[in-house]
Motif scaffolding. Structure first.
Motif, short mmCIF file in Angstrom:
data_model
loop_
_atom_site.label_atom_id
_atom_site.label_comp_id
_atom_site.label_asym_id
_atom_site.label_seq_id
_atom_site.Cartn_x
_atom_site.Cartn_y
_atom_site.Cartn_z
N ALA A 105 0.83 -1.22 0.00
CA ALA A 105 0.00 0.00 0.00
C ALA A 105 0.86 1.26 0.00
CB ALA A 105 -0.92 0.00 1.22
N VAL A 106 2.03 1.18 0.62
CA VAL A 106 2.89 2.36 0.75
C VAL A 106 3.73 2.59 -0.50
CG1 VAL A 106 4.87 3.32 2.00
CG2 VAL A 106 3.02 2.20 3.25
N ALA A 107 4.34 1.53 -1.02
CA ALA A 107 5.36 1.72 -2.05
C ALA A 107 5.20 0.84 -3.29
CB ALA A 107 6.74 1.48 -1.44
N GLY A 108 4.29 -0.10 -3.28
CA GLY A 108 4.15 -0.96 -4.44
C GLY A 108 5.29 -1.96 -4.55
N GLU A 109 5.61 -2.35 -5.76
CA GLU A 109 6.61 -3.41 -5.98
C GLU A 109 7.69 -2.95 -6.95
OE1 GLU A 109 4.86 -7.15 -6.96
OE2 GLU A 109 3.20 -6.90 -5.54
N ARG A 110 8.19 -1.73 -6.73
CA ARG A 110 9.18 -1.18 -7.66
C ARG A 110 10.61 -1.35 -7.15
NH1 ARG A 110 7.59 2.04 -11.72
NH2 ARG A 110 5.38 2.53 -11.89
N GLY A 111 11.54 -1.20 -8.08
CA GLY A 111 12.95 -1.04 -7.74
C GLY A 111 13.55 -2.13 -6.89
N LEU A 112 14.35 -1.69 -5.92
CA LEU A 112 15.11 -2.62 -5.09
C LEU A 112 14.21 -3.53 -4.26
CD1 LEU A 112 17.84 -0.20 -3.73
CD2 LEU A 112 18.13 -1.94 -5.47
N SER A 113 13.01 -3.08 -3.96
CA SER A 113 12.12 -3.85 -3.09
C SER A 113 11.28 -4.87 -3.86
CB SER A 113 11.19 -2.91 -2.32
OG SER A 113 11.93 -2.01 -1.54
N SER A 114 11.40 -4.88 -5.18
CA SER A 114 10.60 -5.80 -5.97
C SER A 114 10.98 -7.25 -5.70
CB SER A 114 10.78 -5.51 -7.46
OG SER A 114 10.13 -6.50 -8.25
N PRO A 115 10.00 -8.15 -5.66
CA PRO A 115 10.32 -9.58 -5.52
C PRO A 115 10.78 -10.19 -6.84
CG PRO A 115 7.95 -9.26 -5.64
CD PRO A 115 8.56 -7.89 -5.62
N ASN A 116 10.63 -9.46 -7.92
CA ASN A 116 10.96 -9.95 -9.26
C ASN A 116 12.44 -9.72 -9.55
OD1 ASN A 116 11.29 -10.38 -12.04
ND2 ASN A 116 9.22 -9.69 -12.51
N VAL A 117 13.19 -10.81 -9.77
CA VAL A 117 14.63 -10.71 -9.98
C VAL A 117 14.96 -9.88 -11.22
CG1 VAL A 117 14.76 -12.84 -11.35
CG2 VAL A 117 16.77 -12.04 -10.10
N HIS A 118 14.08 -9.87 -12.22
CA HIS A 118 14.32 -9.11 -13.44
C HIS A 118 14.14 -7.61 -13.22
CE1 HIS A 118 14.63 -12.85 -15.61
NE2 HIS A 118 13.43 -13.22 -15.22
N ILE A 119 13.59 -7.24 -12.07
CA ILE A 119 13.45 -5.82 -11.72
C ILE A 119 14.53 -5.41 -10.73
CG2 ILE A 119 11.97 -4.10 -10.61
CD1 ILE A 119 9.55 -5.61 -11.69
N TRP A 120 14.65 -6.15 -9.61
CA TRP A 120 15.57 -5.68 -8.57
C TRP A 120 17.03 -5.89 -8.94
CZ3 TRP A 120 19.19 -8.81 -6.41
CH2 TRP A 120 18.96 -10.18 -6.35
N GLU A 121 17.35 -6.93 -9.71
CA GLU A 121 18.75 -7.21 -9.99
C GLU A 121 19.43 -6.11 -10.81
OE1 GLU A 121 20.87 -11.40 -10.26
OE2 GLU A 121 19.90 -10.88 -12.16
N PRO A 122 18.82 -5.65 -11.94
CA PRO A 122 19.46 -4.54 -12.67
C PRO A 122 19.48 -3.25 -11.87
CG PRO A 122 17.34 -5.13 -13.67
CD PRO A 122 17.67 -6.19 -12.68
N GLN A 123 18.45 -3.02 -11.04
CA GLN A 123 18.42 -1.82 -10.22
C GLN A 123 19.55 -1.85 -9.18
OE1 GLN A 123 16.43 0.85 -10.51
NE2 GLN A 123 15.19 0.04 -12.19
N ARG A 124 19.75 -3.00 -8.56
CA ARG A 124 20.81 -3.13 -7.56
C ARG A 124 22.19 -2.98 -8.21
NH1 ARG A 124 21.95 -5.35 -2.48
NH2 ARG A 124 24.00 -6.34 -2.37
N LYS A 125 22.39 -3.62 -9.36
CA LYS A 125 23.67 -3.52 -10.05
C LYS A 125 23.96 -2.07 -10.41
CE LYS A 125 26.22 -5.25 -14.07
NZ LYS A 125 26.16 -6.12 -15.28
N PHE A 126 22.94 -1.37 -10.92
CA PHE A 126 23.11 0.05 -11.26
C PHE A 126 23.48 0.85 -10.02
CE2 PHE A 126 21.25 4.28 -11.18
CZ PHE A 126 21.83 4.87 -12.30
N GLY A 127 22.80 0.60 -8.90
CA GLY A 127 23.05 1.34 -7.67
C GLY A 127 24.47 1.15 -7.16
N LEU A 128 24.94 -0.09 -7.16
CA LEU A 128 26.29 -0.36 -6.68
C LEU A 128 27.35 0.31 -7.54
CD1 LEU A 128 25.88 -4.16 -5.81
CD2 LEU A 128 26.23 -2.29 -4.18
#
Length: 491
Positions: A105-128
């Motif tokens: 309800a607060v943030a949805g399923e975007r970015g680093l918090s997503s359970p989907n590896v195809h979403i969080w993995e590229p976001q995490r790699k970019f962040g690092l």
């Protein structure tokens, strides 16, 4: 009449299906406390999160136990071996991130918090990669943190040795570390909008773990129709998101080609580069979510740890004195210590680590979700299960630490007095989704702690003889509000 009978029959069938599914799920999960025991634990804690609540259950139900069964069973993993096996050996299998009803309800399923590896993995790699480009581990960022630590020392000096609460000063300084990285600028501590943002962030964090937060997680179908307990929280969320969107729009007008200055610039360039890629997960809304992760994850835990640090130093003046003497012996009376020279002060490093262990500011490591069936320490963990790594079961384990319930810097020193960076201190997590900002946090704690202890001796106000070491319940465990005196050291 017949409509009621049909509805009643449907309800009975649904209940039967629910209990059959529950029984089926129970067979796939480790045993655990009955529902009434779990409920009693929360009631005894005053419907608040307490540091030892999971560890107490582990003593009765074992190292791995199921806290609840349902569509997403919550399984608590306790003890160093169990957590290490789950997060490191089976890092891939436990790489999911559960989205609870309140978080959705607060943030949805975007970015680093997503359970989907195809979403969080590229976001995490970019962040690092971007954090490294922005100077993480380099002298440019170290100087920024050092300057903010020196500014904080000047603020403390203006208290003229009188009793004061350091919490607001810490908040301003640490928030500006993140602001410089993400926004490319710092706020004045007197900036009215900055003060509003600080209040919104503080309120949001302290709302976590409260009765109404836990009630939403337990009964989202009911709570989403009851607005009043959550209005101030969602107002705070919207204020933070509004400021992030404002910063993004300002950056769009000032972005100078391929010369990014901060995290937002780098992210906007990535959005532009991937605009023709239909599979891209980079967009403005995800960037807002990313900024929220930086602000929440990069401020509260560091601030809470620094507050505990000063409180423990006034509680343990002999420890404080040893830290000050070691810094003087190693560096004389120089104004600051570079991060590269930290190995010259092993006792000081050990004290910083022991502060993080002795007063761990989190209840558990960030929950994971099992993405495929796996067995841990002989217990089956079904796909979809929510995994809660109980960090307190490790940091207070008498088999690992000589004096787990006593402050003891020797936990991080070898027999020759050299610093030992022990992997059992799991406060930043482990495996594929450990804390992205752990190196930044370590740098902040070092600079702020050493700068303040070189400049001041911290004491209790006159007439105060006892220190309250009981934490305030919540998602982040802060100390109770306190006042101290910062007495300038004369060399």
């Amino acid at each position: 009449m017949w409509i009621r009978a049909i509805l009643g029959a449907v309800l009975v069938c649904l209940l039967i299906l629910y209990f059959l599914k529950r029984l089926q799920m129970q067979k796939k999960c480790p045993p655990g406390p009955p529902l009434y025991v779990t409920a009693a634990t929360f009631i005894q804690a005053g419907f608040k999160l307490q540091p030892d609540m999971f560890t107490k259950l582990a003593k009765e139900y074992g190292a791995i136990y199921t806290l609840s069964e349902g569509t997403m069973p919550a399984i608590v993993v306790s003890g160093y071996e169990g957590i290490k096996e789950a997060l490191i050996k089976y890092s891939k299998e436990f790489s999911g991130r559960p989205i609870t009803p309140f978080f959705r309800a607060v943030a949805g399923e975007r970015g680093l918090s997503s359970p989907n590896v195809h979403i969080w993995e590229p976001q995490r790699k970019f962040g690092l990669v971007t954090l490294r480009k922005l100077g993480l581990g380099q002298k440019v960022l170290q100087r920024q943190i050092e300057d903010l630590a020196l500014q904080l020392a000047e603020t403390f000096a203006r208290e003229n040795g009188q009793p004061f609460d350091p919490s607001a000063h810490f908040f301003s300084s640490i928030a500006n570390v993140i602001s410089a990285l993400v926004f490319g600028h710092q706020f004045s501590p007197d900036d009215e909008e900055f003060l509003k943002l600080m209040y919104a962030l503080d309120y949001s964090v302290h709302f976590g773990g409260t009765f109404f937060h836990l009630l939403y997680e337990a009964a989202p179908w009911l709570m989403k129709h009851i607005k009043w307990p959550y209005k101030e929280f969602f107002d705070a969320r919207d204020l933070l998101a509004s400021r992030a969107r404002k910063e993004i729009e300002m950056h769009k007008t000032k972005l100078a080609g391929n010369d990014p200055r901060d995290f937002i610039d780098y992210y906007l360039l990535r959005i532009e580069e991937s605009k023709n890629d239909p599979t891209s997960t980079f967009d403005d809304d995800t960037l807002i979510h990313y900024i929220g992760n930086f602000i929440f994850g990069g401020t509260e835990t560091v601030i809470a740890t620094l507050q505990w640090a000063l409180l423990l130093m006034v509680h343990l003046p002999d420890i404080q004195e040893k830290v000050q003497k070691e810094m003087e012996d190693a560096f004389g009376f120089s104004q600051s210590i570079s991060y590269e020279d930290r190995k010259k002060v092993p006792y000081t490093l050990a004290v910083i680590q022991e502060i993080q262990r002795f007063k761990c500011v989190i209840l558990a490591l960030t929950p994971r979700q099992c993405v495929e069936d796996v067995t841990i320490l002989g217990f089956p963990i079904p796909k979809g299960a929510l995994i809660i790594p109980d960090v307190h079961s490790v940091i207070y384990d008498s088999k690992i630490w000589e004096t787990p319930h006593k402050f003891n810097p020797k936990h991080f020193l070898d027999k020759d007095g050299k610093f030992v960076n022990r992997e059992e201190l799991l406060i930043f997590g482990a495996g594929a989704r450990d804390c992205m900002g752990k190196n930044l946090a370590k740098m902040e704690l070092f600079y702020f702690f050493t700068t303040l202890l070189k400049a001041f001796t911290f004491k209790l106000p006159e007439g105060v003889t006892e220190v309250n070491l009981e934490p305030v319940s919540g998602v982040v465990f802060y100390p109770q509000h306190y006042k101290i005196c910062a007495l300038p050291r004369v060399y």
